[in-house]
Write a protein that holds these residues in place. Structure first.
Motif, PDB file in Angstrom:
ATOM      1  N   UNK A   1       0.829  -1.201   0.000  1.00 40.81           N
ATOM      2  CA  UNK A   1       0.000   0.000   0.000  1.00 40.81           C
ATOM      3  C   UNK A   1       0.866   1.255   0.000  1.00 40.81           C
ATOM      4  N   UNK A   2       1.905   1.255   0.815  1.00 41.72           N
ATOM      5  CA  UNK A   2       2.824   2.395   0.880  1.00 41.72           C
ATOM      6  C   UNK A   2       3.536   2.586  -0.464  1.00 41.72           C
ATOM      7  N   UNK A   3       3.927   1.480  -1.070  1.00 44.13           N
ATOM      8  CA  UNK A   3       4.594   1.539  -2.370  1.00 44.13           C
ATOM      9  C   UNK A   3       3.664   2.139  -3.420  1.00 44.13           C
ATOM     10  N   UNK A   4       2.403   1.747  -3.403  1.00 45.74           N
ATOM     11  CA  UNK A   4       1.422   2.299  -4.334  1.00 45.74           C
ATOM     12  C   UNK A   4       1.260   3.792  -4.116  1.00 45.74           C
TER      13      UNK A   4
ATOM     14  N   UNK B   1       4.331   5.609  -5.413  1.00 46.01           N
ATOM     15  CA  UNK B   1       4.317   5.625  -6.875  1.00 46.01           C
ATOM     16  C   UNK B   1       3.399   6.727  -7.384  1.00 46.01           C
ATOM     17  N   UNK B   2       2.226   6.858  -6.762  1.00 44.48           N
ATOM     18  CA  UNK B   2       1.278   7.898  -7.154  1.00 44.48           C
ATOM     19  C   UNK B   2       1.866   9.287  -6.894  1.00 44.48           C
ATOM     20  N   UNK B   3       2.496   9.467  -5.730  1.00 42.63           N
ATOM     21  CA  UNK B   3       3.128  10.754  -5.407  1.00 42.63           C
ATOM     22  C   UNK B   3       4.229  11.093  -6.422  1.00 42.63           C
ATOM     23  N   UNK B   4       5.032  10.099  -6.782  1.00 43.56           N
ATOM     24  CA  UNK B   4       6.096  10.320  -7.774  1.00 43.56           C
ATOM     25  C   UNK B   4       5.516  10.759  -9.112  1.00 43.56           C
ATOM     26  N   UNK B   5       4.431  10.126  -9.518  1.00 40.63           N
ATOM     27  CA  UNK B   5       3.816  10.477 -10.790  1.00 40.63           C
ATOM     28  C   UNK B   5       3.298  11.916 -10.750  1.00 40.63           C
ATOM     29  N   UNK B   6       2.669  12.308  -9.642  1.00 39.17           N
ATOM     30  CA  UNK B   6       2.174  13.682  -9.507  1.00 39.17           C
ATOM     31  C   UNK B   6       3.320  14.686  -9.571  1.00 39.17           C
ATOM     32  N   UNK B   7       4.429  14.364  -8.928  1.00 41.34           N
ATOM     33  CA  UNK B   7       5.583  15.263  -8.946  1.00 41.34           C
ATOM     34  C   UNK B   7       6.195  15.350 -10.344  1.00 41.34           C
ATOM     35  N   UNK B   8       6.237  14.225 -11.064  1.00 39.09           N
ATOM     36  CA  UNK B   8       6.742  14.254 -12.443  1.00 39.09           C
ATOM     37  C   UNK B   8       5.872  15.155 -13.315  1.00 39.09           C
ATOM     38  N   UNK B   9       4.555  15.043 -13.142  1.00 35.34           N
ATOM     39  CA  UNK B   9       3.633  15.879 -13.912  1.00 35.34           C
ATOM     40  C   UNK B   9       3.821  17.351 -13.568  1.00 35.34           C
TER      41      UNK B   9
END
Length: 96
Positions: A46-49, A52-60
């Protein structure tokens, strides 16, 4: 007589194996430890998911900053607390 001793020996071996299995399953490396590890794995997944979502938001966000000059300027002004001439800034009081 000999077959009776063999049966007794097999019976004793079976009882010992059952007792050993019972204590192994109930012990510190048994079912409770297995369930605890499963819970730990679930929490880590769950933490990994989430990460991953936070990383994607930061990339965007970084991509938006890369492509948009006004957004870059706004972020720089926010981080450095810069104000343009004749611009009014409202500050919120804290601690009251």
């Amino acid at each position: 007589m000999k077959s009776g001793l063999i049966r007794l020996a097999y019976s004793m071996a079976l009882v010992m194996a059952v007792v050993y299995a019972f204590y192994t399953i109930r012990g510190p490396h048994g079912v409770s430890a297995w369930m605890e590890k499963r819970q730990e794995i679930r929490e880590m997944e769950e933490r990994n998911t989430e990460l991953t979502r936070e990383n994607q938001l930061k990339r965007e966000y970084i991509e938006r900053l890369r492509q948009s000059q006004p957004e870059q300027e706004m972020e720089i002004r926010k981080r450095l607390k810069l104000v343009k001439p004749n611009e009014k800034v409202f500050m919120k009081r804290t601690g009251e």
